[in-house]
Write a protein that holds these residues in place. Structure first.
Motif, short mmCIF file in Angstrom:
data_model
loop_
_atom_site.label_atom_id
_atom_site.label_comp_id
_atom_site.label_asym_id
_atom_site.label_seq_id
_atom_site.Cartn_x
_atom_site.Cartn_y
_atom_site.Cartn_z
N PHE A 145 0.71 -1.25 0.04
CA PHE A 145 -0.05 -0.12 0.14
C PHE A 145 0.74 1.28 0.12
O PHE A 145 0.54 2.36 -0.63
N ARG A 146 1.99 1.15 0.67
CA ARG A 146 2.78 2.19 0.64
C ARG A 146 3.55 2.48 -0.57
O ARG A 146 3.89 3.88 -1.09
N TYR A 147 4.31 1.57 -1.08
CA TYR A 147 5.26 1.55 -2.11
C TYR A 147 4.93 1.10 -3.63
O TYR A 147 5.56 1.11 -4.55
N LEU A 148 3.71 0.44 -3.80
CA LEU A 148 3.43 -0.06 -5.16
C LEU A 148 3.27 0.83 -6.17
O LEU A 148 4.01 1.01 -6.99
N ALA A 149 2.68 2.21 -5.69
CA ALA A 149 2.80 3.30 -6.68
C ALA A 149 4.16 3.71 -6.96
O ALA A 149 4.49 4.06 -8.11
N TYR A 150 4.98 3.79 -6.09
CA TYR A 150 6.30 4.13 -6.13
C TYR A 150 7.21 3.27 -7.23
O TYR A 150 7.80 3.65 -8.09
N HIS A 151 6.89 1.96 -7.10
CA HIS A 151 7.66 1.03 -7.94
C HIS A 151 7.16 1.27 -9.28
O HIS A 151 7.61 1.13 -10.45
N MET A 152 5.78 1.47 -9.52
CA MET A 152 5.19 1.51 -10.85
C MET A 152 5.79 3.06 -11.57
O MET A 152 5.92 3.05 -12.60
N ALA A 153 5.96 3.85 -10.83
CA ALA A 153 6.42 5.37 -11.15
C ALA A 153 7.93 5.24 -11.62
O ALA A 153 8.19 5.63 -12.67
N HIS A 154 8.55 4.30 -10.92
CA HIS A 154 9.99 4.33 -11.26
C HIS A 154 10.39 3.29 -12.15
O HIS A 154 11.36 3.22 -12.90
N GLY A 155 9.35 2.43 -12.45
CA GLY A 155 9.27 1.39 -13.50
C GLY A 155 8.86 1.97 -14.84
O GLY A 155 8.71 1.19 -15.77
N ASN A 156 8.56 3.28 -15.09
CA ASN A 156 7.76 3.84 -16.14
C ASN A 156 6.52 3.24 -16.68
O ASN A 156 6.10 2.86 -17.70
N LEU A 157 5.75 2.45 -15.53
CA LEU A 157 4.55 1.89 -16.03
C LEU A 157 3.34 2.75 -15.36
O LEU A 157 2.67 2.78 -14.54
N HIS A 158 3.25 3.70 -16.40
CA HIS A 158 2.41 4.82 -16.25
C HIS A 158 1.06 4.38 -16.14
O HIS A 158 0.11 5.04 -15.49
N GLU A 159 0.82 3.71 -17.33
CA GLU A 159 -0.64 3.41 -17.40
C GLU A 159 -1.09 2.46 -16.29
O GLU A 159 -2.15 2.70 -15.95
N GLU A 160 -0.16 1.72 -15.77
CA GLU A 160 -0.65 0.70 -14.57
C GLU A 160 -0.83 1.82 -13.41
O GLU A 160 -1.75 1.48 -12.66
N LEU A 161 -0.06 2.59 -13.12
CA LEU A 161 -0.07 3.62 -12.28
C LEU A 161 -1.38 4.45 -12.25
O LEU A 161 -2.27 4.64 -11.25
N TYR A 162 -1.83 4.79 -13.46
CA TYR A 162 -3.34 5.57 -13.58
C TYR A 162 -4.35 4.68 -13.41
O TYR A 162 -5.19 4.99 -12.53
N SER A 163 -4.17 3.42 -13.80
CA SER A 163 -5.41 2.46 -13.03
C SER A 163 -5.25 1.98 -11.91
O SER A 163 -6.48 2.12 -11.34
N LEU A 164 -4.37 2.15 -11.43
CA LEU A 164 -4.24 1.87 -9.94
C LEU A 164 -4.81 3.06 -8.93
O LEU A 164 -5.75 2.98 -8.32
N MET A 165 -4.38 4.34 -9.37
CA MET A 165 -4.81 5.25 -8.58
C MET A 165 -6.20 5.66 -8.92
O MET A 165 -6.91 6.56 -7.88
N PHE A 166 -6.89 5.26 -9.89
CA PHE A 166 -8.32 5.77 -10.06
C PHE A 166 -9.06 4.36 -9.85
O PHE A 166 -10.25 4.07 -10.40
N SER A 167 -8.71 3.23 -9.40
CA SER A 167 -9.45 2.05 -8.98
C SER A 167 -10.09 2.21 -7.63
O SER A 167 -9.44 2.61 -6.60
N LEU A 168 -11.08 2.32 -7.61
CA LEU A 168 -12.11 2.52 -6.53
C LEU A 168 -11.78 1.42 -5.24
O LEU A 168 -11.76 1.50 -4.30
#
Length: 541
Positions: free
Chosen positions: A484-507
């Motif tokens: 919960f703390r660092y999944l978004a961090y790993h996505m951002a640093h892995g250039n997985l921008h689409e996955e990060l967008y989907s995660l952050m707007f997943s209810l």
């Protein structure tokens, strides 16, 4: 014994051995309390008058100024006035001031004992670390009544050797626990041939005053037997210091039932030997004030006169005595380069931080890489994977088992190996245990893997997604909280921008994270990754 008195005794030795009758001299020295009954019997056991004189002088040379004066007085009382006159000019003064402390630490007695045993002198630039030194001494006192092992372990460049040498620079400790002397052997990484050479060298050093010349031992087993005999017969209650042990097999060669202190990066090597073991962890580096003092000594200034960059340099050194020493040695020759070396540290340019120093390694990258090089190939890859971790973050084994695609128990075994080799730290205050890298280790790994960091972050996300196909865990354990703390961090640093967008707007994710960590942590993610999210919104529109 101070240097002048010892030198006089050595230069007069031949004449003294020819003329004196040891039994008469010893009566006076025993009365003075300089010789004990065992030492007297040892001298009397010699066959000829000259052999007894040789044995007596060997004993006196290992003692302090009082022994020299007692010997001088005994010569006068027994009618050896001509011999006493040879010693008179260099009679040492006995006073509290004369016997207290020398520039390199300890009394003249201590200085002589350590010099004979090959213990390194203090570095040219030295600051005391009393807490760690006293902890080592406390463990050494436990060897007073029997053989055993004191293990001083810690990561590269944290000053294990300097602390060990300083710990034995103490008269009371030597007289109480190690009256047979202190013998230092630098070991390092050795093959069998190299080990035999080291053992032969130690045998020769311990037996060089022997009347009979023995051939050097030709096998490790023979060398071990010779060392055991020498320690029992000639050097009882002495301390053997083995500096920089890497291999349990090498350590086992010195399992000769004597008192041993050894320094190592790998705590587990002590499992290969028998006997009582007492451990001292050198996990703490220099405090900022101590590190500033080191820099000030190198550049011959007061701490208050150091430039503003000094404190930033100390911060970047992360408490490592090795790094502070390397930077200080460089600044001594180039005193105007404070900003330059600060920039090298900040940019992780470890190969450029290179200078001969009091440590065994002249560059930080060399000191760090040598610890990793001894790992098995598969372990090296696992260790390099740790460069994806965030600084100052402690991670449970289950998270790393996902990264390595292993069972949690397998991951724990590998992590324990890294901990034993001082490549990783373990926080035992919580269960399950959590693991973390020292800042210098993480900086080094990041620099080594800078071209594959994006792929490592991406790999971590993919393995997490594969591991949690059924959705995000909502169990309030350490593994769950890490994601919960660092999944978004790993996505951002892995250039997985689409996955990060989907995660952050997943209810589902928003609801679960808000429940587990509160809304502030969720809002912080939106602020942190605002640019990436805005970019993805524009693409989708």
């Amino acid at each position: 014994m101070d240097e002048r008195a010892r030198s006089c005794l050595l230069s007069s030795r031949s004449k003294l051995e020819q003329d004196i009758k040891a039994s008469y001299i010893m009566d006076h020295m025993v009365s003075d309390g300089v010789l004990n009954a065992d030492e007297e019997e040892k001298v009397k056991a010699c066959t000829t008058r000259k052999e007894k004189a040789v044995a007596l002088l060997n004993l006196i040379l290992k003692k302090d100024n009082y022994a020299y004066i007692s010997f001088y007085n005994a010569l006068l009382h027994e009618g050896y006035g001509d011999l006493a006159s040879m010693l008179q000019q260099d009679l040492p003064l006995i006073s509290p001031a004369a016997e207290k402390s020398f520039l390199d630490g300890g009394t003249p007695f201590v200085q002589t004992i350590l010099c004979e045993g090959g213990v390194p002198q203090r570095p040219v630039v030295f600051v005391c670390r009393p807490e760690l030194i006293n902890r080592i001494r406390e463990e050494l006192y436990k060897l007073e009544n029997g053989f055993g092992w004191v293990v001083v372990f810690g990561m590269a460049g944290f000053g294990k050797s300097v602390l060990t040498a300083e710990a034995v620079r103490d008269e009371q400790l030597i007289k109480t626990c190690f009256p047979g002397g202190v013998h230092w052997l630098s070991v390092g990484q050795l093959d069998k041939a190299g080990l035999l050479v080291k053992m032969q060298s130690l045998c020769y050093r311990l037996d060089q005053d022997s009347q009979s010349s023995q051939r050097p031992p030709v096998t490790i087993e023979e060398a071990r037997d010779r060392l055991r005999f020498l320690m029992v017969r000639k050097y009882p209650r002495s301390l053997l210091i083995l500096d920089d042990i890497w291999d349990g097999g090498v350590l086992k060669a010195f399992d000769i039932q004597c008192r041993v202190l050894f320094s190592t990066r790998d705590r587990s090597v002590s499992d290969s030997v028998s006997g009582k073991k007492y451990e001292v962890s050198v996990a703490d580096g220099l405090e900022d004030d101590k590190a500033l003092e080191v820099l000030a000594l190198f550049v011959n200034k007061k701490v208050s006169a150091l430039p503003v960059q000094a404190r930033s340099i100390v911060h970047e050194c992360k408490g490592s005595p090795l790094v502070v020493s390397l930077i200080g040695a460089l600044l001594r020759e180039f005193p105007d380069r404070w900003q330059y070396y600060l920039r090298q540290l900040q940019n992780k340019q470890f190969k450029r931080i290179r200078k001969s120093s009091s440590y065994d390694y002249d560059a930080l990258d060399q000191a760090m890489s040598v610890s990793i090089d001894v790992l098995r190939e598969d372990r090296k890859e696992y260790y390099k994977d740790l460069s994806v971790l965030e600084k100052d973050v402690k991670v449970p084994a289950k998270v790393l088992s996902v990264l390595w695609d292993l069972e949690p128990e397998e991951a724990e075994d590998i992590l324990q190996e890294f901990v034993n080799k001082s490549l990783l730290f373990r926080d035992c205050n919580k269960r399950p245990y959590q693991y973390y890298l020292h800042d210098l280790q993480l900086d080094f790994l990041t620099e080594q893997n800078r071209y594959r960091l994006k792929d490592l972050h991406s790999k971590m996300v993919r393995l997490y997604q594969n591991h949690h196909k059924k959705g995000h865990s909502t169990v309030a354990d350490e593994e769950c909280m890490y994601w919960f703390r660092y999944l978004a961090y790993h996505m951002a640093h892995g250039n997985l921008h689409e996955e990060l967008y989907s995660l952050m707007f997943s209810l589902d994710w928003v609801k679960a994270k808000a429940q587990m960590m509160g809304p502030a942590s969720l809002i912080n993610d939106y602020v942190e990754y605002k640019d990436i999210l805005d970019e993805e919104v524009c693409i989708k529109l």
